[in-house]
Design an enzyme around this catalytic site. Structure first.
Site, PDB file in Angstrom:
ATOM      1  N   LYS A  15       0.844  -1.200   0.000  1.00 14.86           N
ATOM      2  CA  LYS A  15       0.000   0.000   0.000  1.00 14.86           C
ATOM      3  C   LYS A  15       0.884   1.256   0.000  1.00 14.86           C
ATOM      4  O   LYS A  15       0.608   2.226  -0.703  1.00 14.86           O
ATOM      5  CB  LYS A  15      -0.936  -0.021   1.215  1.00 14.86           C
ATOM      6  CG  LYS A  15      -2.068  -1.026   1.034  1.00 14.86           C
ATOM      7  CD  LYS A  15      -2.769  -1.398   2.327  1.00 14.86           C
ATOM      8  CE  LYS A  15      -3.730  -2.560   2.037  1.00 14.86           C
ATOM      9  NZ  LYS A  15      -4.279  -3.197   3.217  1.00 14.86           N
ATOM     10  N   GLN A  74      -5.263  -2.126   9.186  1.00  9.58           N
ATOM     11  CA  GLN A  74      -5.006  -3.439   8.599  1.00  9.58           C
ATOM     12  C   GLN A  74      -5.607  -4.532   9.485  1.00  9.58           C
ATOM     13  O   GLN A  74      -5.379  -4.573  10.691  1.00  9.58           O
ATOM     14  CB  GLN A  74      -3.490  -3.647   8.437  1.00  9.58           C
ATOM     15  CG  GLN A  74      -3.106  -4.903   7.685  1.00  9.58           C
ATOM     16  CD  GLN A  74      -3.564  -4.903   6.231  1.00  9.58           C
ATOM     17  OE1 GLN A  74      -3.587  -3.871   5.567  1.00  9.58           O
ATOM     18  NE2 GLN A  74      -3.948  -6.071   5.723  1.00  9.58           N
ATOM     19  N   ASP A 127     -11.466   1.804   3.112  1.00 13.26           N
ATOM     20  CA  ASP A 127     -11.710   0.361   2.990  1.00 13.26           C
ATOM     21  C   ASP A 127     -13.182   0.067   2.680  1.00 13.26           C
ATOM     22  O   ASP A 127     -13.520  -1.022   2.213  1.00 13.26           O
ATOM     23  CB  ASP A 127     -11.387  -0.318   4.333  1.00 13.26           C
ATOM     24  CG  ASP A 127     -10.134  -1.156   4.276  1.00 13.26           C
ATOM     25  OD1 ASP A 127      -9.794  -1.647   3.180  1.00 13.26           O
ATOM     26  OD2 ASP A 127      -9.500  -1.337   5.324  1.00 13.26           O
TER      27      ASP A 127
HETATM   28  N1  GUN Z   1      -6.739  -7.618   5.528  1.00 13.18           N
HETATM   29  C1  GUN Z   1      -6.920  -8.391   4.437  1.00 13.18           C
HETATM   30  N2  GUN Z   1      -7.546  -7.694   3.471  1.00 13.18           N
HETATM   31  C2  GUN Z   1      -7.765  -6.458   3.966  1.00 13.18           C
HETATM   32  C3  GUN Z   1      -8.350  -5.278   3.428  1.00 13.18           C
HETATM   33  O1  GUN Z   1      -8.842  -5.224   2.303  1.00 13.18           O
HETATM   34  N3  GUN Z   1      -8.368  -4.208   4.258  1.00 13.18           N
HETATM   35  C4  GUN Z   1      -7.864  -4.252   5.517  1.00 13.18           C
HETATM   36  N4  GUN Z   1      -7.960  -3.146   6.256  1.00 13.18           N
HETATM   37  N5  GUN Z   1      -7.304  -5.315   6.033  1.00 13.18           N
HETATM   38  C5  GUN Z   1      -7.258  -6.416   5.257  1.00 13.18           C
END
Ligand code: GUN
Length: 284
Positions: free
Chosen positions: A53, A97, A120
């Protein structure tokens, strides 16, 4: 008919190129899109996602910020951190996350994020927008998967779509997006009986199961669009939920793993962050 590969690397590069241009245009107006990613603890898979990211932010000219917090942080301290980011006008997107360590209340944490900064799309307000088809932030992975499905150029209305998996992150929002495209949608899950009978009817099959090679060729309708959301680590290699080598002999379109939906998730996260930053200009 030879299978067509839906290449997430190429598609996400195109999207990121467009995002880069729009970021540059925003900067001229004095706004640099900012994404804050909170990582609690040091889960190795989460470390990789968070790093990717940050790379995405760097590539597109956004301000990416990774905030690392100790695995034993209290609920109150984590929520205070989110409050701080909610108030920070340089931060347009906040992502926590997942998964969080077991002592933390995930839903309460997500609820703390301002819905307009929830890039998200996990906040209940945004989940509600998804349900009602009103304007809100759409969760990145299903949004990216839909982009890939649309790229086939197929008419989606009236198609049979089957989603395997009912998570809040992928399965449920994916089903909602396909419903919005006027597909006839079936959600299958671990308690579904006669799974193969459902999947063999699917013109569009989305696998979000979390088991390597779960979808086999005999489960797939000839010519189907097969979208593999799985990221499973097997013997140090990343494998999807679909048995790619066998299913590509049957499907009309298929996404590879790696280089498929995962690349699109990051592109959509950047798109959501950019859109959040653009909205602040409109509201000034
Ligand atoms: N963990 C696995 N996939 C995701 C996601 O799309 N967003 C977040 N915040 N955590 C994750």
């Amino acid at each position: 008919m030879a299978v067509k590969i839906l290449d997430g690397k190429i598609m996400s590069a195109e999207i990121k190129a467009e995002i880069t241009e729009r970021v540059a245009a925003l900067k001229v107006q004095g706004v640099t899109p900012g994404l804050a990613v909170i990582l609690v603890g040091n889960d190795p898979a989460s470390e990789i996602y968070v790093r990717n990211k940050q790379i995405g932010c760097d590539e597109t000219g956004m301000n990416g910020r990774t905030i690392r917090l100790r695995a034993d942080i209290s609920q109150e301290a984590l929520e205070a951190e989110i409050d701080r980011l909610n108030r920070d006008s340089a931060v347009h997107g906040i992502l926590v996350q997942l998964p969080l360590p077991g002592h933390l209340d995930e839903q309460a944490v997500l609820a703390k994020i301002l819905p307009e900064k929830d890039v998200d799309g996990f906040h209940l307000i945004n989940a509600g927008h998804m349900m009602t088809g009103t304007e809100g932030v759409v969760a990145c992975t299903p949004k990216g998967a839909l982009h890939m499905i649309r790229s086939t150029g197929e008419e989606l209305a009236g198609k049979e779509a089957v989603v395997i998996g009912r998570s809040n992150i992928v399965g449920k929002p994916m089903a909602m997006l396909l419903l919005r495209e006027n597909c006839t949608v079936t959600i299958c899950h671990s308690r579904t009986k006669n799974l193969k009978e459902h999947t063999r009817r699917a013109d569009i099959l989305v696998a979000a199961v979390g088991k390597a090679g779960f979808v086999t060729a005999d489960m797939v309708k000839p010519g189907a669009i097969v979208i593999d959301v799985g990221i499973n680590r097997v013997d140090g290699k990343v494998r999807g939920d679909v048995d790619f080598d066998a299913v590509k002999e049957v499907a009309g379109w298929i996404t590879p793993v790696p280089g498929g939906v995962g690349k699109m998730t990051i592109a959509m996260l950047l798109a959501n962050t950019l859109e959040a930053a653009e909205r602040t200009l409109r509201h000034d």
